[in-house]
Design an enzyme around this catalytic site. Structure first.
Site, PDB file in Angstrom:
ATOM      1  N   HIS A 138       0.798  -1.228   0.000  1.00 38.65           N
ATOM      2  CA  HIS A 138       0.000   0.000   0.000  1.00 38.65           C
ATOM      3  C   HIS A 138       0.836   1.287   0.000  1.00 38.65           C
ATOM      4  CE1 HIS A 138      -3.518  -2.369   0.136  1.00 38.65           C
ATOM      5  NE2 HIS A 138      -3.639  -2.535   1.445  1.00 38.65           N
TER       6      HIS A 138
ATOM      7  N   HIS B 277     -10.092   1.681  -0.183  1.00 38.12           N
ATOM      8  CA  HIS B 277      -9.936   0.620   0.815  1.00 38.12           C
ATOM      9  C   HIS B 277     -10.986   0.667   1.936  1.00 38.12           C
ATOM     10  CE1 HIS B 277      -7.838  -2.319   3.267  1.00 38.12           C
ATOM     11  NE2 HIS B 277      -6.882  -2.436   2.366  1.00 38.12           N
TER      12      HIS B 277
ATOM     13  N   GLU C  68     -11.531  -4.174  -3.244  1.00 43.12           N
ATOM     14  CA  GLU C  68     -10.604  -3.152  -3.731  1.00 43.12           C
ATOM     15  C   GLU C  68     -10.364  -3.362  -5.223  1.00 43.12           C
ATOM     16  OE1 GLU C  68      -7.088  -3.570  -1.035  1.00 43.12           O
ATOM     17  OE2 GLU C  68      -8.479  -4.750   0.131  1.00 43.12           O
TER      18      GLU C  68
HETATM   19  C1  GLA Z   1      -5.229  -5.336   1.924  1.00 42.81           C
HETATM   20  C2  GLA Z   1      -4.332  -6.509   1.996  1.00 42.81           C
HETATM   21  C3  GLA Z   1      -4.525  -7.229   3.289  1.00 42.81           C
HETATM   22  C4  GLA Z   1      -4.341  -6.288   4.455  1.00 42.81           C
HETATM   23  C5  GLA Z   1      -5.247  -5.117   4.312  1.00 42.81           C
HETATM   24  C6  GLA Z   1      -4.979  -4.102   5.391  1.00 42.81           C
HETATM   25  O1  GLA Z   1      -6.512  -5.705   1.695  1.00 42.81           O
HETATM   26  O2  GLA Z   1      -4.490  -7.397   0.920  1.00 42.81           O
HETATM   27  O3  GLA Z   1      -3.614  -8.300   3.405  1.00 42.81           O
HETATM   28  O4  GLA Z   1      -3.011  -5.860   4.494  1.00 42.81           O
HETATM   29  O5  GLA Z   1      -5.064  -4.508   3.057  1.00 42.81           O
HETATM   30  O6  GLA Z   1      -4.909  -4.661   6.649  1.00 42.81           O
END
Ligand code: GLA
Length: 379
Positions: free
Chosen positions: A133, A207, A344
């Site tokens: 991220h 997200h 997402e």
């Molecule tokens: C995304 C990732 C997950 C986790 C979330 C935040 O969805 O794929 O593994 O890291 O973000 O916690």
């Protein structure tokens, strides 16, 4: 009378003949107010969008975060369907990416390394051995410039962020624009646009953790989910795709037909064990590059339905497996295991290192565009 009808002539808004071009239904509104300061003293604001048809969204320019999303249930009672916090300080202190725009590269890049045009780039390793991220201070932790927008019956907020060349290790000055809008027919629309002054890689997503029963109102295992994907990208034990596009058929990954999220989530299937549940990218079935249906979720308890439409090739379905009851969110609600799920829309994880995946390279003169809609209704 139809909710979307003109109060003068009764015709649906688009066909109103009484006063062509003037729809006499409830007025959509956008307002803004100060919402605290960041740790380095930058003021932050909260924008509230109301569509005049029962839906409201609150968005802050810290992290471009959707703080709340009020949606009617089947009895017309509104409830907030996203997890989050009441104060910006809580987002700054500890947030598992609640409601943010993740970037520059949403999801994982293996070992925080990639090559582009023969040069190797190193990014922060902030998730086991991988980059996640956007790094230590991704787009979820910066202050965006914001301005309210109104176009016809759509109200919104446009957020702009210029990421300097080299920020978090990524090449190129990247100018990003994300516009959240609420439509009269209860859709949250997110439009993305970005340009660069040097070749770079980019993958943006939204997200939010959704719970269609209402935030903090139990886990999401009873939600019925359909994902319009015959294939997914299996992962290794650090959640990096192996490169394979595997069929979902005959596995607990199959959501081609509406299935309760909890029905198979604890099965002894290696992919589920690696993710601690669902935390996978699905390869969307699509015809052409336009907006197409990616997923539909339904909460039998409230009747709320959410459809996700997107121009992106993939969608990460994350079942809130890392929530463990240690975070207390809005209205003092404690977020326990699997109290929210994320859908997402994205390019596939680790695409910069996987030449068979659709390209995430953005070059000067090109424009990155993404259009995603979360459409709400009731059943
Ligand atoms: C995304 C990732 C997950 C986790 C979330 C935040 O969805 O794929 O593994 O890291 O973000 O916690």
């Amino acid at each position: 009378m139809n909710r979307f009808a003109c109060v003068l002539c009764g015709a649906v808004a688009a066909l109103c003949l009484t006063m062509p071009g003037v729809y006499a239904g409830p007025k959509p509104e956008v307002s803004q107010r100060p919402w605290g300061v960041t740790s380095d003293g930058q003021p932050v604001e909260l924008y509230t969008l109301a569509n005049g048809h029962g839906m409201k969204a609150a968005i802050t320019n810290y992290g471009a975060i959707l703080v709340s999303l009020e949606v009617p249930d089947r009895d017309g009672k509104t409830g907030d369907v996203v997890l989050g916090y009441d104060k910006v300080e809580d987002y700054i202190k500890d947030s598992p990416y609640f409601g943010c725009i993740a970037g520059r590269y949403a999801n994982r890049i293996a070992k925080g390394k990639f090559s582009l045009d023969g040069r190797e780039y190193s990014l922060a390793v902030n998730n086991g051995p991988n980059h996640l991220h956007g790094g230590l201070k991704g787009f979820d932790k910066v202050v965006w410039k914001a301005e309210p927008v109104r176009r016809g019956r759509v109200v919104g907020v446009r957020l702009t962020y210029v990421s300097p060349d080299g920020e978090e290790g990524y090449p190129g000055t990247l100018t990003c624009q994300v516009t959240y809008g609420l439509t009269a027919d209860n859709a949250l629309v997110i439009r993305y646009r970005a340009t660069t002054d040097a070749p770079t890689v980019l993958n943006l997503t939204h997200h939010s953790y959704f719970n269609l029963k209402g935030q903090g109102e139990g886990d999401i295992l009873d939600h019925l989910l359909m994902i319009n994907a015959d294939r997914y990208t299996p992962v290794d034990d650090t959640l990096i795709p192996t490169g394979e596009l595997a069929p979902v058929a005959g596995t607990p990954m199959d959501f081609t037909r509406p299935t309760a999220i909890g029905k198979r989530i604890n099965e002894d299937f290696v992919q589920l064990l690696r993710g601690g549940g669902y935390d996978h990218n699905y390869v969307l079935n699509r015809d052409g590059g336009g907006l197409s249906l990616a997923a539909r979720a339904y909460a039998p308890a409230t009747g709320r339905v959410m459809e996700v439409w997107t121009t992106e090739p993939g969608i990460q379905f994350y079942a809130g497996n890392f929530l463990d009851g240690t975070l207390t969110g809005k209205d003092g609600k404690v977020y326990k295991h699997r109290y929210g799920f994320c859908l997402e829309t994205q390019h596939f994880p680790d695409s910069p290192n996987q030449s068979d995946f659709p390209s995430v390279v953005l070059r000067p003169g090109e424009t990155y565009r993404q259009h995603t809609e979360y459409r709400f209704s009731v059943r």
